[in-house]
Design a protein around this motif. Structure first.
Motif, PDB file in Angstrom:
ATOM      1  N   LEU A 222     -30.337  54.893  38.056  1.00  0.00           N
ATOM      2  CA  LEU A 222     -30.108  53.664  37.288  1.00  0.00           C
ATOM      3  C   LEU A 222     -29.234  52.697  38.072  1.00  0.00           C
ATOM      4  O   LEU A 222     -29.469  51.484  38.069  1.00  0.00           O
ATOM      5  CB  LEU A 222     -29.464  53.991  35.938  1.00  0.00           C
ATOM      6  CG  LEU A 222     -30.261  54.890  34.996  1.00  0.00           C
ATOM      7  CD1 LEU A 222     -29.502  55.087  33.688  1.00  0.00           C
ATOM      8  CD2 LEU A 222     -31.646  54.352  34.742  1.00  0.00           C
ATOM      9  N   TRP A 223     -28.227  53.236  38.747  1.00  0.00           N
ATOM     10  CA  TRP A 223     -27.333  52.418  39.564  1.00  0.00           C
ATOM     11  C   TRP A 223     -28.131  51.721  40.671  1.00  0.00           C
ATOM     12  O   TRP A 223     -27.962  50.530  40.926  1.00  0.00           O
ATOM     13  CB  TRP A 223     -26.229  53.290  40.160  1.00  0.00           C
ATOM     14  CG  TRP A 223     -25.273  52.534  41.013  1.00  0.00           C
ATOM     15  CD1 TRP A 223     -25.183  52.571  42.371  1.00  0.00           C
ATOM     16  CD2 TRP A 223     -24.274  51.620  40.576  1.00  0.00           C
ATOM     17  NE1 TRP A 223     -24.186  51.745  42.799  1.00  0.00           N
ATOM     18  CE2 TRP A 223     -23.614  51.141  41.719  1.00  0.00           C
ATOM     19  CE3 TRP A 223     -23.880  51.154  39.331  1.00  0.00           C
ATOM     20  CZ2 TRP A 223     -22.574  50.228  41.656  1.00  0.00           C
ATOM     21  CZ3 TRP A 223     -22.839  50.235  39.262  1.00  0.00           C
ATOM     22  CH2 TRP A 223     -22.201  49.788  40.415  1.00  0.00           C
TER      23      TRP A 223
ATOM     24  N   GLN B 157     -25.672  52.354  29.568  1.00  0.00           N
ATOM     25  CA  GLN B 157     -25.645  53.728  30.101  1.00  0.00           C
ATOM     26  C   GLN B 157     -24.738  53.817  31.325  1.00  0.00           C
ATOM     27  O   GLN B 157     -23.990  54.779  31.492  1.00  0.00           O
ATOM     28  CB  GLN B 157     -27.061  54.187  30.459  1.00  0.00           C
ATOM     29  CG  GLN B 157     -27.943  54.310  29.238  1.00  0.00           C
ATOM     30  CD  GLN B 157     -29.413  54.301  29.609  1.00  0.00           C
ATOM     31  OE1 GLN B 157     -29.834  53.622  30.540  1.00  0.00           O
ATOM     32  NE2 GLN B 157     -30.207  55.058  28.859  1.00  0.00           N
ATOM     33  N   LEU B 158     -24.813  52.807  32.193  1.00  0.00           N
ATOM     34  CA  LEU B 158     -23.972  52.809  33.391  1.00  0.00           C
ATOM     35  C   LEU B 158     -22.503  52.641  33.042  1.00  0.00           C
ATOM     36  O   LEU B 158     -21.634  53.276  33.652  1.00  0.00           O
ATOM     37  CB  LEU B 158     -24.437  51.717  34.360  1.00  0.00           C
ATOM     38  CG  LEU B 158     -25.781  51.984  35.029  1.00  0.00           C
ATOM     39  CD1 LEU B 158     -26.329  50.719  35.675  1.00  0.00           C
ATOM     40  CD2 LEU B 158     -25.644  53.104  36.052  1.00  0.00           C
ATOM     41  N   ALA B 159     -22.210  51.819  32.054  1.00  0.00           N
ATOM     42  CA  ALA B 159     -20.829  51.640  31.618  1.00  0.00           C
ATOM     43  C   ALA B 159     -20.297  52.927  30.989  1.00  0.00           C
ATOM     44  O   ALA B 159     -19.171  53.341  31.278  1.00  0.00           O
ATOM     45  CB  ALA B 159     -20.726  50.477  30.638  1.00  0.00           C
ATOM     46  N   ALA B 160     -21.109  53.572  30.165  1.00  0.00           N
ATOM     47  CA  ALA B 160     -20.685  54.827  29.525  1.00  0.00           C
ATOM     48  C   ALA B 160     -20.434  55.916  30.559  1.00  0.00           C
ATOM     49  O   ALA B 160     -19.575  56.780  30.366  1.00  0.00           O
ATOM     50  CB  ALA B 160     -21.735  55.286  28.517  1.00  0.00           C
ATOM     51  N   ALA B 161     -21.160  55.857  31.668  1.00  0.00           N
ATOM     52  CA  ALA B 161     -20.997  56.853  32.735  1.00  0.00           C
ATOM     53  C   ALA B 161     -19.839  56.503  33.675  1.00  0.00           C
ATOM     54  O   ALA B 161     -19.572  57.233  34.615  1.00  0.00           O
ATOM     55  CB  ALA B 161     -22.284  56.979  33.535  1.00  0.00           C
ATOM     56  N   GLY B 162     -19.173  55.378  33.407  1.00  0.00           N
ATOM     57  CA  GLY B 162     -18.036  54.982  34.230  1.00  0.00           C
ATOM     58  C   GLY B 162     -18.406  54.237  35.497  1.00  0.00           C
ATOM     59  O   GLY B 162     -17.546  54.009  36.356  1.00  0.00           O
ATOM     60  N   ARG B 163     -19.655  53.810  35.646  1.00  0.00           N
ATOM     61  CA  ARG B 163     -20.080  53.088  36.856  1.00  0.00           C
ATOM     62  C   ARG B 163     -19.773  51.597  36.786  1.00  0.00           C
ATOM     63  O   ARG B 163     -19.766  50.923  37.811  1.00  0.00           O
ATOM     64  CB  ARG B 163     -21.578  53.281  37.100  1.00  0.00           C
ATOM     65  CG  ARG B 163     -22.018  54.665  37.464  1.00  0.00           C
ATOM     66  CD  ARG B 163     -21.368  55.233  38.725  1.00  0.00           C
ATOM     67  NE  ARG B 163     -21.567  54.496  39.940  1.00  0.00           N
ATOM     68  CZ  ARG B 163     -22.351  54.862  40.937  1.00  0.00           C
ATOM     69  NH1 ARG B 163     -23.032  55.978  40.849  1.00  0.00           N
ATOM     70  NH2 ARG B 163     -22.456  54.124  42.012  1.00  0.00           N
ATOM     71  N   LEU B 164     -19.543  51.067  35.584  1.00  0.00           N
ATOM     72  CA  LEU B 164     -19.261  49.646  35.413  1.00  0.00           C
ATOM     73  C   LEU B 164     -17.993  49.474  34.594  1.00  0.00           C
ATOM     74  O   LEU B 164     -17.853  50.094  33.533  1.00  0.00           O
ATOM     75  CB  LEU B 164     -20.414  48.946  34.690  1.00  0.00           C
ATOM     76  CG  LEU B 164     -21.759  48.908  35.399  1.00  0.00           C
ATOM     77  CD1 LEU B 164     -22.828  48.353  34.462  1.00  0.00           C
ATOM     78  CD2 LEU B 164     -21.676  48.066  36.651  1.00  0.00           C
ATOM     79  N   ASP B 165     -17.109  48.609  35.064  1.00  0.00           N
ATOM     80  CA  ASP B 165     -15.920  48.305  34.270  1.00  0.00           C
ATOM     81  C   ASP B 165     -16.204  47.106  33.363  1.00  0.00           C
ATOM     82  O   ASP B 165     -17.282  46.490  33.441  1.00  0.00           O
ATOM     83  CB  ASP B 165     -14.700  48.068  35.166  1.00  0.00           C
ATOM     84  CG  ASP B 165     -14.840  46.877  36.103  1.00  0.00           C
ATOM     85  OD1 ASP B 165     -15.669  45.979  35.840  1.00  0.00           O
ATOM     86  OD2 ASP B 165     -14.100  46.831  37.108  1.00  0.00           O
ATOM     87  N   ALA B 166     -15.257  46.779  32.511  1.00  0.00           N
ATOM     88  CA  ALA B 166     -15.454  45.714  31.528  1.00  0.00           C
ATOM     89  C   ALA B 166     -15.703  44.364  32.198  1.00  0.00           C
ATOM     90  O   ALA B 166     -16.507  43.561  31.700  1.00  0.00           O
ATOM     91  CB  ALA B 166     -14.246  45.637  30.592  1.00  0.00           C
ATOM     92  N   ASP B 167     -15.033  44.098  33.321  1.00  0.00           N
ATOM     93  CA  ASP B 167     -15.242  42.824  34.020  1.00  0.00           C
ATOM     94  C   ASP B 167     -16.670  42.709  34.544  1.00  0.00           C
ATOM     95  O   ASP B 167     -17.300  41.655  34.429  1.00  0.00           O
ATOM     96  CB  ASP B 167     -14.253  42.669  35.172  1.00  0.00           C
ATOM     97  CG  ASP B 167     -12.815  42.464  34.694  1.00  0.00           C
ATOM     98  OD1 ASP B 167     -12.626  42.037  33.533  1.00  0.00           O
ATOM     99  OD2 ASP B 167     -11.896  42.737  35.482  1.00  0.00           O
TER     100      ASP B 167
END
Length: 128
Positions: free
Chosen positions: A9-10, A54-64
Motif C-alpha cells: 500500500l505504501w 490503513q497507512l495511518a493506522a499502521a503508523g506509516r503516515l503522521d497527522a501532518d
C-alpha cells in the motif's frame, strides 16, 4: 494487516505521488507513452488516497501528512467540480496553478519520505 500488505500500500501511494511530483514534461511524456490523459495522474492519486486510513493506522503516515494528502484530494475534487475540461488537458500540466500546487505538495511529501532521490515514474501494465 501484515507488514507486506502495508509495504505494498505504501508503494502505491509513493508511486502516485511520484507521478504527481514529476516535472510537466515528464508527466506529458508519461501520458503520451501510455496513451492516457492527464486525469490518470489524479485518478492514480485517488486510488492511493483511499489507502490513507490503513497507512495511518499502521503508523506509516503522521497527522501532518494525512492533512497534506487530504488537501491534495480536495484540490483534485475542486478541479473536477469546476467541470472545465481544459484543466485536465496535457497543456494544463505546465500552465495550470492547481497542477503546480499538486506537484509542490507531492514533492514535499516525497522528500520527507524518501529523501532527495526521485523514484522513477510508475509503469502501467495492462493484463489482458
Amino acid at each position: 494487516m501484515s507488514d507486506p500488505d502495508i509495504a505494498f500500500l505504501w508503494r502505491l501511494l509513493v508511486e502516485a505521488l511520484t507521478a504527481l511530483a514529476a516535472d510537466p514534461a515528464e508527466q506529458c511524456a508519461w501520458s503520451d507513452r501510455y496513451g492516457v490523459p492527464p486525469d490518470e495522474l489524479a485518478l492514480g492519486f485517488d486510488d492511493a488516497y483511499r489507502l490513507v486510513p490503513q497507512l495511518a493506522a499502521a503508523g506509516r503516515l503522521d497527522a501532518d501528512a494525512v492533512a497534506e494528502l487530504r488537501a491534495l484530494d480536495a484540490l483534485f475534487t475542486g478541479l473536477t467540480d469546476e467541470g472545465d475540461p481544459a484543466r485536465w488537458a496535457v497543456a494544463a500540466l505546465a500552465d495550470d496553478p492547481a497542477w503546480a500546487r499538486a506537484r509542490a505538495v507531492s514533492r514535499r511529501l516525497l522528500v520527507e519520505w524518501v529523501g532527495d532521490r526521485r523514484p522513477p515514474m510508475p509503469v502501467i501494465r495492462v493484463i489482458r
